[in-house]
Scaffold this motif. Structure first.
Motif, PDB file in Angstrom:
ATOM      1  N   LYS A   7     -17.986   6.495  -6.090  1.00  0.00           N
ATOM      2  CA  LYS A   7     -17.976   7.442  -6.885  1.00  0.00           C
ATOM      3  C   LYS A   7     -18.434   6.757  -8.417  1.00  0.00           C
ATOM      4  O   LYS A   7     -19.467   7.024  -9.012  1.00  0.00           O
ATOM      5  N   GLU A   8     -17.543   5.998  -8.941  1.00  0.00           N
ATOM      6  CA  GLU A   8     -17.939   5.539 -10.270  1.00  0.00           C
ATOM      7  C   GLU A   8     -18.814   4.235 -10.309  1.00  0.00           C
ATOM      8  O   GLU A   8     -19.601   4.294 -11.186  1.00  0.00           O
TER       9      GLU A   8
ATOM     10  N   PHE B  77     -25.009  -3.589 -13.513  1.00  0.00           N
ATOM     11  CA  PHE B  77     -23.895  -4.100 -12.773  1.00  0.00           C
ATOM     12  C   PHE B  77     -22.630  -4.030 -13.964  1.00  0.00           C
ATOM     13  O   PHE B  77     -21.575  -3.499 -13.687  1.00  0.00           O
ATOM     14  N   ASN B  78     -23.138  -4.457 -15.249  1.00  0.00           N
ATOM     15  CA  ASN B  78     -22.102  -4.326 -16.227  1.00  0.00           C
ATOM     16  C   ASN B  78     -21.442  -2.775 -16.584  1.00  0.00           C
ATOM     17  O   ASN B  78     -20.312  -2.733 -16.828  1.00  0.00           O
ATOM     18  N   LYS B  79     -22.381  -1.904 -16.277  1.00  0.00           N
ATOM     19  CA  LYS B  79     -22.149  -0.572 -16.696  1.00  0.00           C
ATOM     20  C   LYS B  79     -21.247   0.105 -15.719  1.00  0.00           C
ATOM     21  O   LYS B  79     -20.708   1.105 -15.824  1.00  0.00           O
TER      22      LYS B  79
ATOM     23  N   ASP C 159     -24.112   5.100  -9.797  1.00  0.00           N
ATOM     24  CA  ASP C 159     -25.247   5.326 -10.416  1.00  0.00           C
ATOM     25  C   ASP C 159     -25.601   3.925 -10.700  1.00  0.00           C
ATOM     26  O   ASP C 159     -26.946   3.433 -10.783  1.00  0.00           O
ATOM     27  N   GLY C 160     -24.653   2.952 -11.200  1.00  0.00           N
ATOM     28  CA  GLY C 160     -25.089   1.367 -11.360  1.00  0.00           C
ATOM     29  C   GLY C 160     -25.763   0.788 -10.058  1.00  0.00           C
ATOM     30  O   GLY C 160     -26.663   0.025 -10.298  1.00  0.00           O
ATOM     31  N   LEU C 161     -25.135   1.206  -9.027  1.00  0.00           N
ATOM     32  CA  LEU C 161     -25.706   0.403  -7.718  1.00  0.00           C
ATOM     33  C   LEU C 161     -27.280   0.910  -7.423  1.00  0.00           C
ATOM     34  O   LEU C 161     -28.122   0.153  -7.185  1.00  0.00           O
ATOM     35  N   GLN C 162     -27.380   2.307  -7.636  1.00  0.00           N
ATOM     36  CA  GLN C 162     -28.512   3.093  -7.599  1.00  0.00           C
ATOM     37  C   GLN C 162     -29.921   2.242  -8.359  1.00  0.00           C
ATOM     38  O   GLN C 162     -30.711   1.951  -7.767  1.00  0.00           O
ATOM     39  N   SER C 163     -29.210   2.037  -9.684  1.00  0.00           N
ATOM     40  CA  SER C 163     -30.281   1.533 -10.482  1.00  0.00           C
ATOM     41  C   SER C 163     -30.536   0.037 -10.285  1.00  0.00           C
ATOM     42  O   SER C 163     -31.951  -0.273 -10.106  1.00  0.00           O
TER      43      SER C 163
ATOM     44  N   VAL D 188       0.806  -1.250  -0.094  1.00  0.00           N
ATOM     45  CA  VAL D 188      -0.004  -0.023   0.010  1.00  0.00           C
ATOM     46  C   VAL D 188       0.797   1.082  -0.015  1.00  0.00           C
ATOM     47  O   VAL D 188       1.665   1.384   0.888  1.00  0.00           O
ATOM     48  N   GLU D 189       0.610   2.180  -1.013  1.00  0.00           N
ATOM     49  CA  GLU D 189       1.336   3.297  -1.174  1.00  0.00           C
ATOM     50  C   GLU D 189       0.962   4.406   0.035  1.00  0.00           C
ATOM     51  O   GLU D 189      -0.146   4.423  -0.061  1.00  0.00           O
ATOM     52  N   THR D 190       1.988   4.991   0.637  1.00  0.00           N
ATOM     53  CA  THR D 190       1.326   5.875   1.796  1.00  0.00           C
ATOM     54  C   THR D 190       1.097   7.156   1.208  1.00  0.00           C
ATOM     55  O   THR D 190       0.343   8.090   1.704  1.00  0.00           O
ATOM     56  N   SER D 191       1.532   7.347  -0.145  1.00  0.00           N
ATOM     57  CA  SER D 191       1.267   8.707  -0.485  1.00  0.00           C
ATOM     58  C   SER D 191      -0.235   8.506  -1.184  1.00  0.00           C
ATOM     59  O   SER D 191      -0.349   7.629  -1.890  1.00  0.00           O
ATOM     60  N   SER D 192      -0.947   9.349  -0.555  1.00  0.00           N
ATOM     61  CA  SER D 192      -2.385   9.056  -1.285  1.00  0.00           C
ATOM     62  C   SER D 192      -2.846   9.215  -2.420  1.00  0.00           C
ATOM     63  O   SER D 192      -2.535  10.134  -3.240  1.00  0.00           O
ATOM     64  N   PRO D 193      -3.715   8.507  -2.950  1.00  0.00           N
ATOM     65  CA  PRO D 193      -4.274   8.476  -4.174  1.00  0.00           C
ATOM     66  C   PRO D 193      -5.506   9.524  -4.260  1.00  0.00           C
ATOM     67  O   PRO D 193      -5.873  10.054  -3.168  1.00  0.00           O
ATOM     68  N   ALA D 194      -6.120   9.755  -5.333  1.00  0.00           N
ATOM     69  CA  ALA D 194      -7.015  10.821  -5.494  1.00  0.00           C
ATOM     70  C   ALA D 194      -8.378  10.180  -4.604  1.00  0.00           C
ATOM     71  O   ALA D 194      -8.915  11.051  -3.847  1.00  0.00           O
ATOM     72  N   SER D 195      -8.830   8.951  -4.716  1.00  0.00           N
ATOM     73  CA  SER D 195      -9.985   8.614  -3.873  1.00  0.00           C
ATOM     74  C   SER D 195      -9.833   7.310  -3.441  1.00  0.00           C
ATOM     75  O   SER D 195      -9.167   6.589  -3.818  1.00  0.00           O
TER      76      SER D 195
END
Lengths: 332, 436
Positions: free
Chosen positions: B256-257, B433-435, B260-264, A28-35
């Motif tokens: 995040k990504e 789910f595929n989307k 939407d798929g989960l919601q639908s 695990v990289e300790t520099s953080s990713p965006a999300s």
């Protein structure tokens, strides 16, 4: 953009080649990713570990029941083939029980704190609810242990761990289990106190922590729902199995209606069989994956805690240094 | 639409001639009528349109809440389209009275059953409460079905009491029914059971029919019970899937990504869980069709019992005749072949005089003649009954085969539709789910 690929639905029991694309123990990289979710996405199986560069093969097989005066338990055969110089022999075959795997994992966590250790299948099962010695349960566990061993064996760092070596080769594990337990307890105490002393946690780690908490919760709920569905389906199945034959009985006393009634009976039987398959697939393919993720998240949380701990120590030392500086300044 | 006065005549709409409603004539007419294929239902639209709650005093003078049903009738005629139908209110107990009257008056007919008085074989969602609107609604449908069955029966449709039940609010219908004296004609249960045990030569077909009714009753009861349990379990499976909807929705909030798929997908799970209510409502209709035939088995058994009774009575009368014949023979030949009180007394007190014997002979002759008449009568009665009953039983068998085949087919169609809906939901969810 890295993509997270889901495990395949069908897996045969004797599969040694992993077509499972789950994150292995990449650091695990300790520099953080965006999300936080993209962090998870980045943990991806390195597919360049193919047969030619592998020099360590481990399998977990042949579960056997072992009865002693004090207890009954299952042992698994752990078979190793290797060309590595770290090992004295090219082949090993030892018997290990779950406790031993648990010991190994603890040892790996202790000695490689910055690495994400793959999860083990669940330790505790409720005695009344699940039969610990049923074929299904033992097989599910064996598969999970096999996965665990393979992941460690393929890990560029973990596979060279001395405890791992001992696990694979020693006739009897000198586990000093008691010590391991104590040290684990000591560490968790450290984590707790470490948490209190933290002045501020970098935003990304907080976010990750929160996300992981929620995520675990949701996964846990989904797991429970899936189990409940399986249970309801089984009970539905019980009734269906009684339902079809009644039509057959009825058909016996009818003339014109005999054919249609028998038709209905056979349709119900078909539905019953299809439902069987569905329930089985859910148990074998869906649930284990959910559970693995929950365990993975647990590992991640421990890593985060350790990070918190290190930050706490660092901050403590900074404070101490600043304090001494002041002392010195005031002394002179 | 007014009926003519007098309980014995029937006024009709349309051109069918009818003689008086005497039982014998009815039978003759039935034979003719079957060929003509007429029935009341063809001439008249009958429906049980509504149900309402009333309060009133019952037989023990206590206030009670009961339901009444609106019976609407209208002649089937191009000219009367759009004319409001005649209507009157009847309660369930009046339907029961009508049916009992029909059972007694036409014992050779397999009389259609009434819907349940109390909700019995139900699955958990439906309440077992008589006042529950869903139960009342299903009963309304069942009562309408009963009226249609009677109105389309070649014999029963011509009955005046039935006609007045449908059309006349003013007349005291109940009084009229009692006045027919049908209750006196009703065979006592004890008599029937007694006959069933002691009858020697019932028509084999009736015995077979009795066994069939018993078997059908057993199997249908079991089928209905298990079906209710299956419905219960299916309900559970669908509803638990609804939990997925909730959890996906919550989960989508932290993603995040994948959000939407989960919601639908969650919405689809909710739809899936909700769909089971309609599915099971439809299945209740299938259950009701089965129930009707379950209750029909009682009517079948009643006809068999009547046959056993008439056969038994015939046998009794014939036995009596045989006895008398033997007595005569003994008297004539002077021999006493069997042990009898007569024989004993004559041994003890001496033979009787010639005059005494002659007198006795006269009496016996008379009795013999009467006996022979009785046997002839009973024979005819029994034959008639067997003939007419068997005609109706064949009619019933055809009706049963047709109805149940149709019921099974629509049940299968229902199941297919349910599975298709399920496939649709999961296909949609999979796409979501595929989307992701």
């Amino acid at each position: 953009m890295t993509r997270f690929s889901s495990p395949s639905q069908k897996q045969s029991a004797q599969e040694s080649a992993r077509d499972l694309s789950l994150p292995n123990g990449t650091p695990v990289e300790t520099s953080s990713p965006a999300s936080s979710s993209s962090l998870l996405n980045r943990l991806q199986l390195d597919d360049d570990l193919d047969g030619e560069t592998r020099d360590l093969f481990v399998t977990v097989e042949d579960p056997k029941k072992h009865v002693s005066t004090m207890e009954t338990y299952i042992t698994y055969k752990v078979a190793t083939k290797t060309t590595r110089v770290e090992f004295d022999l090219p082949e090993y075959s030892v018997r290990r029980r779950y406790q031993d795997f648990d010991w190994l994992r603890t040892k790996l966590e202790d000695t490689q704190p910055t690495h994400l250790i793959p999860p083990l299948p669940e330790k505790f099962v409720m005695k009344g609810v699940v039969d610990r010695f049923s074929e299904e349960f033992v097989e599910t566990r064996r598969k999970a242990l096999d996965k665990f061993m393979k992941r460690v064996a393929d890990h560029p760092v973990l596979s060279f761990n001395e405890h791992f070596n001992a696990f694979l080769s020693a006739k009897d594990l000198d586990k000093r289990r008691g010590l391991a337990l104590l040290s684990k307890m000591g560490e968790s105490v450290k984590y707790v106190t470490g948490g209190y002393k933290l002045r501020s946690r970098p935003v990304e780690f907080s976010a990750m922590g929160d996300y992981l908490d929620m995520f675990t919760q949701k996964l846990g709920t989904i797991d429970r729902i899936a189990q409940r569905i399986i249970k309801e389906q089984s009970e539905y199945q019980v009734e269906l199995r009684e339902y079809g034959p009644v039509y057959t009985t009825w058909a016996l006393s009818e003339a014109e209606l005999q054919e249609p009634l028998e038709g209905v009976a056979s349709c119900v039987a078909n539905c019953s069989n299809a439902l069987d398959e569905l329930t089985q697939d859910m148990s074998e393919d869906f649930l284990p994956v959910l559970r693995e993720y929950v365990l993975y998240i647990d590992s991640m949380k421990i890593v985060l805690k350790k990070r918190d701990n290190i930050q706490a120590e660092y901050e403590t030392k900074l404070e101490a240094a600043a304090f001494r500086k002041e002392e010195r300044a005031s002394a002179t | 639409m007014m009926a003519d006065s007098g309980p014995k005549e029937v006024a009709v709409i349309g051109n069918t001639d009818l003689t008086s409603a005497e039982l014998d004539n009815n039978i003759k007419n039935t034979m003719v009528e079957i060929e003509k294929g007429t029935s009341l239902l063809r001439k008249m639209e009958i429906s049980v349109a509504e149900a309402e709650k009333r309060t009133g005093k019952n037989t023990v003078n206590m206030q009670e809440l009961y339901t009444v049903y609106l019976i609407e009738t209208r002649p089937v005629d191009a000219l009367t389209e759009g004319i409001t139908p005649d209507s009157l209110w009847r309660r369930y107990s009046e339907f029961e009275l009508l049916r009992n009257y029909l059972l007694v008056t036409y014992p050779f007919v397999v009389v259609a059953p009434l819907p349940e008085k109390r909700a019995e074989i139900v699955w958990h969602k439906l309440s077992a409460d008589n006042m529950d609107p869903e139960f009342v609604e299903r009963r309304r449908v069942g009562l309408e079905n009963f009226l249609h069955r009677v109105a389309s029966h070649p014999v029963l449709c011509n009955d005046n009491i039935f006609y007045i039940f449908l059309t006349e609010q003013d007349k005291d219908w109940k009084e009229m029914v009692y006045e027919t004296g049908f209750q006196a004609k009703a065979d006592s249960r004890l008599k029937a059971v007694n006959a069933a045990f002691r009858v020697k030569n019932p028509d084999g077909r009736f015995t077979e029919l009795k066994h069939y009714s018993d078997d059908l009753q057993t199997v249908l009861s079991q089928l209905l019970r298990v079906r209710a349990r299956v419905a219960d379990r299916l309900y559970g499976v669908y509803k638990v899937h609804g939990n997925y909807g909730r959890v996906f929705s919550e989960w989508s909030a932290i993603e995040k990504e994948m959000g939407d798929g989960l919601q639908s997908a969650g919405h689809h799970m909710d739809a899936y869980a909700a769909s089971v209510d309609d599915i099971l409502e439809e299945e209740e209709h299938y259950a009701d069709q089965l129930k009707e035939y379950l209750f029909y088995t009682d009517a079948l058994r009643a006809v068999c019992r009547k046959h056993e009774l008439t056969q038994f009575e015939l046998e009794m009368v014939a036995l009596d005749l045989a006895c008398k014949k033997q007595q005569k023979e003994e008297l004539v030949t002077g021999t006493v072949r069997t042990f009898s009180l007569k024989g004993m007394t004559s041994k003890l007190f001496g033979q009787e005089t010639a005059e005494q014997r002659e007198a006795k002979l006269q009496v016996l002759e008379h009795q013999l003649k009467e006996g022979e008449e009785a046997v002839k009568e009973k024979n005819t009665e029994s034959d008639e009954f067997v003939k007419t009953a068997w005609v109706d039983i064949e009619r019933f068998k055809d009706q049963k085969d047709r109805d149940l085949k149709e019921a099974l087919i629509s049940y299968a169609v229902m199941q297919i539709s349910m599975c298709k809906k399920g496939i649709q939901v999961w296909t949609n969810a999979k796409e979501c789910f595929n989307k992701m």
